[in-house]
Design a protein around this motif. Sequence first.
Motif, PDB file in Angstrom:
ATOM      1  N   UNK A 165       0.666  -1.614   0.096  1.00 46.48           N
ATOM      2  CA  UNK A 165       0.160  -0.524   0.123  1.00 46.48           C
ATOM      3  C   UNK A 165       0.555   1.004   0.213  1.00 46.48           C
ATOM      4  N   UNK A 166       1.954   1.505   0.624  1.00 48.27           N
ATOM      5  CA  UNK A 166       2.773   2.404   0.765  1.00 48.27           C
ATOM      6  C   UNK A 166       3.758   2.588  -0.955  1.00 48.27           C
ATOM      7  N   UNK A 167       3.870   1.353  -1.788  1.00 49.24           N
ATOM      8  CA  UNK A 167       4.615   1.556  -2.452  1.00 49.24           C
ATOM      9  C   UNK A 167       3.683   2.082  -4.049  1.00 49.24           C
ATOM     10  N   UNK A 168       2.018   2.368  -3.255  1.00 48.03           N
ATOM     11  CA  UNK A 168       1.659   2.678  -4.679  1.00 48.03           C
ATOM     12  C   UNK A 168       0.983   3.622  -4.101  1.00 48.03           C
ATOM     13  N   UNK A 169       0.694   4.127  -2.799  1.00 45.10           N
ATOM     14  CA  UNK A 169       1.096   5.522  -2.601  1.00 45.10           C
ATOM     15  C   UNK A 169      -0.941   5.383  -2.036  1.00 45.10           C
ATOM     16  N   UNK A 170      -1.240   4.340  -1.559  1.00 48.07           N
ATOM     17  CA  UNK A 170      -2.531   4.436  -1.072  1.00 48.07           C
ATOM     18  C   UNK A 170      -2.106   4.777   0.954  1.00 48.07           C
ATOM     19  N   UNK A 171      -1.377   4.469   0.922  1.00 48.98           N
ATOM     20  CA  UNK A 171      -1.346   4.545   2.931  1.00 48.98           C
ATOM     21  C   UNK A 171      -1.131   5.925   3.561  1.00 48.98           C
ATOM     22  N   UNK A 172      -1.700   6.334   4.020  1.00 53.20           N
ATOM     23  CA  UNK A 172      -1.789   7.729   4.661  1.00 53.20           C
ATOM     24  C   UNK A 172      -1.162   7.122   5.918  1.00 53.20           C
ATOM     25  N   UNK A 173      -1.548   6.499   6.426  1.00 55.68           N
ATOM     26  CA  UNK A 173      -0.828   6.556   8.115  1.00 55.68           C
ATOM     27  C   UNK A 173       0.758   5.601   7.660  1.00 55.68           C
TER      28      UNK A 173
END
Length: 70
Positions: free
Chosen positions: A31-39
Motif C-alpha cells: 500500500x505504501x509503494x502504491x501510494x495508498x497508505x495514509x498512515x
Amino acid sequence: MKAREMRDMEELELEKQIAELRKEVFGLRFANATGELDDTASLGRARRDLARALTVAREREVPAQQGRER
C-alpha cells in the motif's frame, strides 16, 4: 501487542501471530509503494510488532538448542 503478552501465548498461537504480522507488513508495504497508505507510521509499528514476535520465538528456541548441545 506487548512482548509480555506474546510470551504468554502457546507455541502454535505465536506462530499464527507471526504469520499474520508478516501478511500485515507485506500489505502495508504494498500500500505504501502504491501510494495508498495514509498512515505511514503504521508500517513501522507493524514491523516492530513482527520483530517483537520473532524475538519471543527465538527466545524459546535458544534454551531448547542449548539443552541438545550438552
